[in-house]
Design an enzyme around this catalytic site. Structure first.
Site, PDB file in Angstrom:
ATOM      1  N   ASP A 140       0.837  -1.193   0.000  1.00  0.00           N
ATOM      2  CA  ASP A 140       0.000   0.000   0.000  1.00  0.00           C
ATOM      3  C   ASP A 140       0.876   1.248   0.000  1.00  0.00           C
ATOM      4  OD1 ASP A 140      -2.022   1.890   0.410  1.00  0.00           O
ATOM      5  OD2 ASP A 140      -3.152   0.571   1.711  1.00  0.00           O
ATOM      6  N   ASP A 141       0.862   1.982  -1.107  1.00  0.00           N
ATOM      7  CA  ASP A 141       1.627   3.236  -1.226  1.00  0.00           C
ATOM      8  C   ASP A 141       3.137   3.007  -1.255  1.00  0.00           C
ATOM      9  OD1 ASP A 141      -0.894   4.301  -0.972  1.00  0.00           O
ATOM     10  OD2 ASP A 141      -0.476   5.466   0.823  1.00  0.00           O
ATOM     11  N   SER A 185      -8.489   1.285   4.704  1.00  0.00           N
ATOM     12  CA  SER A 185      -7.170   1.671   5.208  1.00  0.00           C
ATOM     13  C   SER A 185      -7.174   1.827   6.725  1.00  0.00           C
ATOM     14  CB  SER A 185      -6.721   2.992   4.570  1.00  0.00           C
ATOM     15  OG  SER A 185      -6.563   2.852   3.183  1.00  0.00           O
ATOM     16  N   HIS A 192       1.262   2.313   3.905  1.00  0.00           N
ATOM     17  CA  HIS A 192       0.343   3.448   3.998  1.00  0.00           C
ATOM     18  C   HIS A 192       0.511   4.123   5.364  1.00  0.00           C
ATOM     19  CE1 HIS A 192      -3.452   5.640   4.227  1.00  0.00           C
ATOM     20  NE2 HIS A 192      -3.758   5.295   2.975  1.00  0.00           N
TER      21      HIS A 192
END
Length: 481
Positions: A42-43, A161, A226
């Site tokens: 994530d990210d 998230s 994230h």
């Protein structure tokens, strides 16, 4: 092919799958159907792997995976933020086609992945595969939208998230406690995020252990890196003492200080990948398992060098992500492919490998990329389209990328960070200029015209072949403040 028919096929083949991964073709010859593993971070930025040039991170297991398989250096996700990107991965379609291009799903969101969509998990189920997801879903938190209703036999993880919690930096949201789910039941509220990577990895390894004697699809979408960044105590040992001291006394969640432990969080992701690969070897299925590692979009904290742009951007750094794919003996070891490939391609490619039928009653944007991976064939994509929300911001065809400017201005004044897009019309040669620094618009008017025509044709086709997102009028959050 309807979703209901796929479900019937899945029931029919479930018993057959218990006999193992080998099926026969019409001539009676044995054909191996591989196990399929998708590891999604994530990210994570383009340069946040050692095998993609990152010297600030330690990723020996993923680097080894690349040496034993292939690095895909022009691999794209179809959304530059969480929900659109994941919608594309699950459906094989551009997010706008399935109504999920705009924004991300929040707690108690009325929108989510339409139950009528046919996901990669449902396609695999129709071929008798066991399916499991352990990690972050982010395609709607209402029961109708959860992965258990979208083709996954097992789910342990988060509906969205982990920053959608009471400590979010934007207090206008007033988010409820973060739910941790087992199937469709909330089993914890505000789970200790330091242990999320460990817990979902353990569940993924357990899934492999329980299903190693039948074909399976394992989806491991990590909540990390994230923001806010978390990791288990073992990996905190590499963090400077000063930062550790700050975090021991943090009030609420100290996002800024946690940003400084990004590199160590990547180390724990690398450990997780190693655990999955070791489990495959332990159970003797390593040689018949295809594993993909990639990220859902560009970085918010990490690095996208040599690309420009970050998460939310229609520059390369927002949607071109690191990708490694490995299947010993099938994908050439040490291969590097710079062909234009996308996360949407996994659905049709996996369907081919699993001998599953693709839905025939809808447009699928993904393509079968198996010939690219095994025969060095050309990309099956004539073009790739960069959307920001529902607006088409850019198009790539071959080496050329054209940005559709959104406002008057000069390129030199443009920012290239999170959420950025070109404010001017701009043409770049990505082969020689992946950082998108040298605007060639005036030098190649015919290329510009061709790309504009392609974009116009695609938008026309898309407008006539789009499907709505799921919608629940009386949506309610899974937890309450």
């Amino acid at each position: 092919m309807s979703k209901h028919f796929l479900q019937l096929l899945g029931s029919f083949f479930a018993a057959i799958a218990l006999t193992g991964n080998v099926i026969a073709n019409e001539d009676g010859n044995a054909l191996d159907r591989p196990n399929l593993v998708i590891i999604l971070t994530d990210d994570q930025g383009y340069a946040d792997l050692g095998c993609f040039g990152g010297t600030h991170v330690k990723t020996p297991r993923i680097d080894q995976m690349a040496a034993e398989g292939a690095r895909l250096t022009s691999f794209y996700v179809a959304g530059s933020v969480c929900t659109p990107s994941r919608a594309a991965l699950m459906t094989g379609c551009y997010p706008k086609r399935v109504g999920l291009a705009k924004g991300v799903c929040l707690a108690g969101d009325k929108n989510g992945l339409n139950p009528d969509e046919i996901t990669i998990a449902e396609v695999m189920q129709s071929a008798g595969y066991r399916t499991g997801i352990f990690g972050k879903w982010h395609l709607g938190d209402q029961p109708e939208f959860l992965p258990t209703r979208q083709g996954f036999d097992e789910f342990f993880g988060l509906p969205y998230s982990h920053d959608i919690h009471p400590f979010h930096t934007n207090k206008k949201h007033h988010f409820p406690p973060l739910p941790l789910l087992e199937m469709e039941t909330v089993i914890e509220q505000d789970p200790d995020a330091d242990y999320l990577t460990q817990r979902i990895t353990q569940r993924a390894v357990d899934f492999i252990t329980r299903h190693h004697d039948q074909p399976f699809l394992l989806y491991l979408p990590h909540p990390i890196p994230h923001r806010p960044i978390h990791m288990s105590p073992r990996f905190m040992e590499e963090v400077p003492d000063e930062i550790q001291s700050k975090l021991k006394t943090e009030k609420g969640v100290d996002y800024a200080t946690r940003d400084q432990i990004y590199n160590q969080a990547i180390s724990e992701i690398d450990w997780s990948v190693g655990q999955v690969l070791d489990a495959l070897r332990k159970h003797g299925i390593d040689d018949n398992t295809l594993v993909v590692f990639t990220s859902d979009n560009g970085p918010s904290i990490g690095s996208a060098t040599p690309l420009s742009g970050k998460k939310g951007s229609s520059y390369e750094g927002g949607m071109r992500v690191p990708a490694v794919i490995r299947w010993p003996g099938r994908i050439p070891a040490g291969m590097v492919s710079d062909k234009t490939l996308t996360a949407m391609d996994l659905l049709p490619t996996f369907a081919k490998l699993a001998k599953a039928d693709l839905p025939s009653d809808r447009v699928i944007d993904g393509k079968d990329i198996w010939p690219v991976l095994t025969e060095d064939a050309d990309s099956p994509h004539d073009a790739f389209f960069y959307f920001k929300s529902n607006r088409l911001n850019a198009i790539r065809s071959g080496k050329w990328k054209l940005h559709f400017g959104s406002a008057p201005g000069k390129a030199a004044k443009q920012k290239r960070g999170m959420g950025s897009g070109s404010i001017i019309n701009a043409l770049y040669d990505l082969d020689s200029d992946p950082g998108e620094a040298n605007n060639l618009l005036k030098l190649y008017p015919e290329v510009t015209k061709q790309l504009r025509n392609q974009a116009t044709a695609f938008e026309k086709e898309l407008s006539g072949n789009s499907r709505p997102a799921g919608f629940i009028e009386d949506a309610k959050p899974l937890t309450h403040r």
